[in-house]
Design an enzyme around this catalytic site. Structure first.
Site, PDB file in Angstrom:
ATOM      1  N   CYS A 378       5.090   3.296 -10.382  1.00  0.00           N
ATOM      2  CA  CYS A 378       4.823   4.684  -9.993  1.00  0.00           C
ATOM      3  C   CYS A 378       4.700   5.596 -11.225  1.00  0.00           C
ATOM      4  O   CYS A 378       3.672   5.609 -11.874  1.00  0.00           O
ATOM      5  CB  CYS A 378       5.863   5.180  -8.992  1.00  0.00           C
ATOM      6  SG  CYS A 378       5.231   6.526  -7.985  1.00  0.00           S
ATOM      7  N   HIS A 509       5.569   1.424  -4.937  1.00  0.00           N
ATOM      8  CA  HIS A 509       6.880   0.894  -5.308  1.00  0.00           C
ATOM      9  C   HIS A 509       7.060  -0.518  -4.739  1.00  0.00           C
ATOM     10  O   HIS A 509       7.629  -0.670  -3.650  1.00  0.00           O
ATOM     11  CB  HIS A 509       7.994   1.799  -4.776  1.00  0.00           C
ATOM     12  CG  HIS A 509       8.088   3.116  -5.480  1.00  0.00           C
ATOM     13  ND1 HIS A 509       8.762   3.270  -6.668  1.00  0.00           N
ATOM     14  CD2 HIS A 509       7.576   4.331  -5.182  1.00  0.00           C
ATOM     15  CE1 HIS A 509       8.676   4.525  -7.068  1.00  0.00           C
ATOM     16  NE2 HIS A 509       7.955   5.198  -6.184  1.00  0.00           N
ATOM     17  N   GLU A 511       9.122  -2.705  -5.472  1.00  0.00           N
ATOM     18  CA  GLU A 511      10.540  -3.087  -5.363  1.00  0.00           C
ATOM     19  C   GLU A 511      11.088  -2.850  -3.959  1.00  0.00           C
ATOM     20  O   GLU A 511      12.073  -3.467  -3.559  1.00  0.00           O
ATOM     21  CB  GLU A 511      11.384  -2.339  -6.409  1.00  0.00           C
ATOM     22  CG  GLU A 511      11.587  -0.842  -6.175  1.00  0.00           C
ATOM     23  CD  GLU A 511      10.472   0.042  -6.751  1.00  0.00           C
ATOM     24  OE1 GLU A 511       9.369  -0.489  -7.024  1.00  0.00           O
ATOM     25  OE2 GLU A 511      10.711   1.262  -6.920  1.00  0.00           O
TER      26      GLU A 511
HETATM   27  N1  GLN Z   1       6.548  12.091 -10.418  1.00  0.00           N
HETATM   28  C1  GLN Z   1       5.447  11.247 -10.056  1.00  0.00           C
HETATM   29  C2  GLN Z   1       4.702  11.782  -8.848  1.00  0.00           C
HETATM   30  O1  GLN Z   1       5.239  12.558  -8.090  1.00  0.00           O
HETATM   31  C3  GLN Z   1       5.903   9.828  -9.817  1.00  0.00           C
HETATM   32  C4  GLN Z   1       6.791   9.681  -8.632  1.00  0.00           C
HETATM   33  C5  GLN Z   1       7.575   8.399  -8.632  1.00  0.00           C
HETATM   34  O2  GLN Z   1       7.702   7.741  -9.652  1.00  0.00           O
HETATM   35  N2  GLN Z   1       8.098   8.030  -7.496  1.00  0.00           N
HETATM   36  O3  GLN Z   1       3.586  11.440  -8.624  1.00  0.00           O
END
Ligand code: GLN
Length: 536
Positions: A378, A509, A511
């Site tokens: 992410c 994600h 994970e």
């Molecule tokens: N801050 C980033 C976004 O909002 C990544 C979010 C995250 O890593 N879950 O896009």
């Protein structure tokens, strides 16, 4: 419908979530359809607005629910995908009751904290069980017995036990401290916890005694006598090497036999084979693989908390175990990297805001140049794009607009649908959340790992790779090996194996969907590459 409630006594952090998940897995292995719910005492409507250092990782379900990390334990132990129905908070329960009142649902009645709040809780448990077709609902009540916050949930247990005495089991998971190695395990705090439950009108049926070591017969008898519990209903729960040992361990004291008997059920089969095999595999693992995780949600006063990245840690373990190795996971402070050469592989996980960002970018560059296996999750993918844009495209000020709104090169920018939501300042549940499909490109590492061209993965973000820079990035050697089906959103980026042993990052994600019985394919690829790198 049968109910097993799990409450915690003496102190928090004794592993109520793992205990609940384990009880669920054991009952499932005995042939019953099981679901698991978490009730959290906080007023937040969900976990989405909380900083991870407050309450650990925010877990995300397929349907986009942002919830407590324990739902992750349930999914991993039960091997099932859960939904919004499996999670509630004080805030969400009150919200529903108040909305119902406004719609005249209560027909002119005076709506009161008791009984209406506990009745709504019971309703929700029943709905979740119905939705999932479960015969037994495991319900974990957050917090610790004696706190003001979870009294209404205990009241729900009391009401259910009163109405359906044969259908409810209450398990107290308690902690037995000892002062030093020469002292005995102390049962008094457990006795107080049971008294406190009694004062709330409920008696536990089972006491799960957490302690550093297995409890002895004397302790069993003490708890039995003082807490009104049969000796056989005291279950020993010593520290174990891996959380996946817990089901096998509970069964040594026949927890399923005791629970099923109280519920008037006969076991349909006896089979913890899967967990036994898993445990054996974990204990037999000989190789080690050293993984660094670059983050910032570690600090809690003088202590370091790994809770913020619990699913990442578990996913690393699943993949490592499946490859016959044990991971050594180390925390790399994004604001103070230290020597990165010692790691076999490095993960830059999800995150928000600007603190630590430049450190993460530095770590990513180090991995890219020194050919250390790198896995970005992410924010980790977004920052890898920033790093490569700065270095290969020569955009020195390239950034995500989350960090610098005025950058000349916004390579990561806000999703269009997010702009409106942010303008309304209605932040709860406002990100791109939950499961979305993605298509994988031929010849990619991603495709060779997943072995299928169409995947579904969970999301939680506001920003994305800016489509205007995709062409430039491709020319700079970035392969976008996974995209949304319409091709608009970049879901996976990777560098070719020819140039780097493993440099891959995902906008989603992965994970959140790893499981000890089916480790996530991208984590497996990453650990494979890390083991190889470690050998060098
Ligand atoms: N801050 C980033 C976004 O909002 C990544 C979010 C995250 O890593 N879950 O896009």
């Amino acid at each position: 419908m049968k109910y097993v409630f799990v409450v915690g006594g003496v102190m928090s952090g004794v592993g109520k979530g793992v205990a609940s998940a384990s009880i669920g897995a054991i009952l499932q292995s005995r042939g019953f359809k099981v679901t698991a719910l978490k009730i959290d005492p906080y007023v937040n409507v969900d976990a989405g607005t909380m900083n991870p250092t407050e309450h650990g990782e925010v877990f995300v379900l397929d349907d986009g629910t942002e919830c407590d990390q324990d739902l992750g334990n349930y999914e991993r132990f039960l091997g099932k995908n859960l939904s919004r129905a499996n999670y509630m908070t004080t805030g969400s329960v009150y919200q529903t009751v108040i909305n119902k009142e406004r719609r005249l649902y209560y027909n002119g009645k005076c709506v009161e904290v008791v009984p209406h709040i506990p009745l709504e809780v019971i309703d929700r448990i029943n709905r979740a069980a119905k939705l999932t077709g479960a015969e037994i609902a495991i319900v974990e009540i957050g917090g610790t017995v004696g706190e003001y916050q979870n009294i209404l949930f205990l009241e729900a247990v009391r009401i259910l036990k009163l109405k359906r005495p044969k259908d409810v089991v209450l398990a107290l998971i308690s902690y037995l401290p000892f002062l030093n190695k020469d002292s005995e395990l102390k049962t008094k705090p457990t006795q107080y916890a049971v008294r406190t439950l009694n004062a709330g009108g409920v008696q536990p049926d089972i006491v799960i005694a957490r302690a550093g070591v297995p409890i002895d017969q004397k302790r069993r008898e003490k708890i039995s006598f003082n807490c009104n519990i049969a000796v056989d209903d005291v279950i020993s729960a010593p520290d174990v090497e891996s959380i996946y040992d817990v089901p096998v361990n509970f069964e040594k004291d026949n927890i399923s036999g005791r629970v099923l008997k109280k519920l008037g059920l006969r076991p349909r089969k006896k089979d913890l084979k899967e967990f036994k095999k898993l445990s054996a595999k974990i204990h037999a693992a000989k190789k080690t693989v050293r993984i660094g995780i670059v983050g910032k949600y570690f600090g809690s006063g003088g202590f370091v908390l790994a809770d913020s990245y619990i699913s990442v840690i578990e996913a690393v373990k699943h993949a490592s175990y499946s490859l016959g190795s044990k991971p050594v996971i180390e925390w790399i402070d994004a604001e103070n990297l230290g020597d990165l050469r010692k790691y076999d592989g490095i993960i830059v996980p999800g995150g928000f805001g600007s603190r630590g960002v430049e450190g993460k970018i530095k770590a990513i560059r180090f991995c890219r140049e020194k050919k250390i296996p790198f896995f970005g999750l992410c924010y980790g993918m977004q920052l890898a794009i920033v790093e490569i844009s700065r270095d290969r495209l020569g955009f020195k000020d390239a950034n995500t607009t989350e960090v610098n709104k005025n950058t000349g090169h916004p390579v990561i920018d806000i999703l269009p649908e997010q702009k409106n939501k942010l303008a309304k300042k209605d932040m709860g549940g406002s990100m791109r959340l939950g499961a979305y499909p993605a298509l994988l490109k031929n010849g990619s590492i991603a495709l060779s790992a997943y072995k299928t061209g169409k995947i579904s993965e969970r999301h939680r973000h506001r920003y994305e790779v800016n489509p205007e820079y995709v062409g430039d990035l491709k020319e700079a050697g970035v392969a976008f090996s996974g995209t949304s089906p319409d091709g608009r959103l970049m879901e996976i980026m990777e560098l070719s194996r020819k140039e780097h042993p493993f440099f891959l990052a995902t906008q989603f994600h992965p994970e959140l969907k790893s499981n000890p019985f089916s480790p996530h394919p991208l984590f497996t690829e990453f650990i494979k590459a890390s083991l190889k790198h470690g050998k060098k």
